[in-house]
Design an enzyme around this catalytic site. Sequence first.
Site, mmCIF file in Angstrom:
data_model
loop_
_atom_site.group_PDB
_atom_site.id
_atom_site.type_symbol
_atom_site.label_atom_id
_atom_site.label_comp_id
_atom_site.label_asym_id
_atom_site.label_seq_id
_atom_site.Cartn_x
_atom_site.Cartn_y
_atom_site.Cartn_z
ATOM 1 N N ASP A 1 4.678 1.662 3.388
ATOM 2 C CA ASP A 1 5.870 1.803 4.219
ATOM 3 C C ASP A 1 7.042 1.158 3.492
ATOM 4 O O ASP A 1 6.854 0.211 2.727
ATOM 5 C CB ASP A 1 5.671 1.122 5.580
ATOM 6 C CG ASP A 1 4.689 1.843 6.481
ATOM 7 O OD1 ASP A 1 4.593 3.077 6.393
ATOM 8 O OD2 ASP A 1 4.033 1.161 7.287
ATOM 9 N N ASP B 1 5.727 9.137 8.473
ATOM 10 C CA ASP B 1 5.963 8.692 9.851
ATOM 11 C C ASP B 1 7.147 9.437 10.478
ATOM 12 O O ASP B 1 7.110 9.800 11.657
ATOM 13 C CB ASP B 1 6.223 7.186 9.892
ATOM 14 C CG ASP B 1 5.048 6.368 9.397
ATOM 15 O OD1 ASP B 1 3.896 6.843 9.488
ATOM 16 O OD2 ASP B 1 5.276 5.243 8.907
#
Length: 157
Positions: free
Chosen positions: A115, A129
């Site tokens: 991330d 995401d």
Amino acid sequence: MVPISRLTVIAATVVLIDQWSKQYIQGHMLPGMSIPVLDGIFHITYVLNPGAAFGILENQRMLFIAIALVMLGLTAYFLKHIPEPFRLMRLGLSLLAGGAIGNVIDRVQTGHVVDFFDFRIWPVFNVADIAIVTGVGCVIYTLVFSTFPTGNQENQR
């Protein structure tokens, strides 16, 4: 009916952008490193996430892989049965599939997800995401605001 190949291209594009962006971050940053883009508002922060959103269910690699594979199977099934007028739902499912594949690749390879988008008021996230959340939004919008045929149209005359 919209060709499945066009929907596959959408999912594949999500996977390619997601994997490229993660490789770029991994090649130019160390885990935990953060680069302010808009100081205090938006940073690029390299995080290795072994869980789901908000870090829940940490280190449940096989569970996440199994859920993603089931979701991908259901998506493939439903895409074949959703009529052309429901383009937004078809797009949403394609985005969901691409995002799921992108994150599953990470989980299979390393056991965690890379991330890096960090808005400081929300957990750090990635391109996959974004695709998943956008896809869910498209599906929910379609389910809430679309009119669906009910029963046999011949019997309704």
